[in-house]
Design a protein around this motif. Structure first.
Motif, PDB file in Angstrom:
ATOM      1  N   LEU A  14       0.830  -1.203   0.000  1.00  0.00           N
ATOM      2  CA  LEU A  14       0.000   0.000   0.000  1.00  0.00           C
ATOM      3  C   LEU A  14       0.867   1.256   0.000  1.00  0.00           C
ATOM      4  O   LEU A  14       0.582   2.225  -0.703  1.00  0.00           O
ATOM      5  N   VAL A  15       1.943   1.240   0.786  1.00  0.00           N
ATOM      6  CA  VAL A  15       2.853   2.386   0.842  1.00  0.00           C
ATOM      7  C   VAL A  15       3.507   2.605  -0.515  1.00  0.00           C
ATOM      8  O   VAL A  15       3.716   3.751  -0.938  1.00  0.00           O
ATOM      9  N   ALA A  25       6.433  10.865   4.387  1.00  0.00           N
ATOM     10  CA  ALA A  25       5.272  10.379   5.127  1.00  0.00           C
ATOM     11  C   ALA A  25       5.100   8.865   4.976  1.00  0.00           C
ATOM     12  O   ALA A  25       4.230   8.282   5.618  1.00  0.00           O
ATOM     13  N   GLN A  26       5.921   8.223   4.159  1.00  0.00           N
ATOM     14  CA  GLN A  26       5.739   6.803   3.893  1.00  0.00           C
ATOM     15  C   GLN A  26       5.819   5.946   5.157  1.00  0.00           C
ATOM     16  O   GLN A  26       5.029   5.019   5.320  1.00  0.00           O
ATOM     17  N   THR A  31       2.990   2.524   8.996  1.00  0.00           N
ATOM     18  CA  THR A  31       2.551   2.190  10.355  1.00  0.00           C
ATOM     19  C   THR A  31       1.029   2.249  10.454  1.00  0.00           C
ATOM     20  O   THR A  31       0.392   1.348  11.019  1.00  0.00           O
ATOM     21  N   ASN A  32       0.437   3.295   9.899  1.00  0.00           N
ATOM     22  CA  ASN A  32      -1.022   3.435   9.954  1.00  0.00           C
ATOM     23  C   ASN A  32      -1.716   2.337   9.163  1.00  0.00           C
ATOM     24  O   ASN A  32      -2.716   1.774   9.619  1.00  0.00           O
ATOM     25  N   ASP A  35      -1.583  -0.851  11.214  1.00  0.00           N
ATOM     26  CA  ASP A  35      -2.521  -0.850  12.335  1.00  0.00           C
ATOM     27  C   ASP A  35      -3.962  -1.045  11.865  1.00  0.00           C
ATOM     28  O   ASP A  35      -4.721  -1.817  12.461  1.00  0.00           O
ATOM     29  N   VAL A  36      -4.337  -0.356  10.801  1.00  0.00           N
ATOM     30  CA  VAL A  36      -5.700  -0.476  10.283  1.00  0.00           C
ATOM     31  C   VAL A  36      -5.961  -1.889   9.771  1.00  0.00           C
ATOM     32  O   VAL A  36      -7.016  -2.476  10.043  1.00  0.00           O
ATOM     33  N   LEU A  37      -5.011  -2.454   9.050  1.00  0.00           N
ATOM     34  CA  LEU A  37      -5.171  -3.823   8.556  1.00  0.00           C
ATOM     35  C   LEU A  37      -5.289  -4.822   9.705  1.00  0.00           C
ATOM     36  O   LEU A  37      -6.146  -5.707   9.690  1.00  0.00           O
ATOM     37  N   ALA A  38      -4.435  -4.684  10.693  1.00  0.00           N
ATOM     38  CA  ALA A  38      -4.458  -5.611  11.833  1.00  0.00           C
ATOM     39  C   ALA A  38      -5.788  -5.522  12.575  1.00  0.00           C
ATOM     40  O   ALA A  38      -6.383  -6.549  12.929  1.00  0.00           O
TER      41      ALA A  38
END
Length: 85
Positions: A14-15, A25-26, A31-32, A35-38
């Motif tokens: 995704l990055v 910002a990568q 990280t975001n 976290d969202v996927l998890a």
């Protein structure tokens, strides 16, 4: 559930779709995304392949036992004489 490595790989993919101008910002995005996927995967209440395999083996043993018990009951019923209680 997907393991951490798979989630990391998906987050990295995704990055990689982020335009190069946002390179600074990568890491934050990675990280975001992670976290969202998890969190999303936890809500799906998925099991690991190992847990699935263990339950499948347990079910197979249970089925075999039920079939054996059904066979034994049929043999006992066949051997019973009519009129006996």
């Amino acid at each position: 559930m997907m393991d951490r490595q798979n989630i990391d790989q998906l987050a990295q993919r995704l990055v990689s779709l982020v335009p190069p101008g946002l390179a600074q910002a990568q890491q934050d995005l990675r990280t975001n995304f992670h976290d969202v996927l998890a969190q999303g995967l936890r809500r799906l209440d998925l099991v690991t392949r190992e847990e699935f395999d263990v339950q499948s083996q347990l079910l197979a043993r249970t089925r075999a036992k039920v079939e054996e018990l059904e066979r034994r009951i049929a043999e006992l019923e066949a051997g019973a004489t009519p009129g006996r209680a």
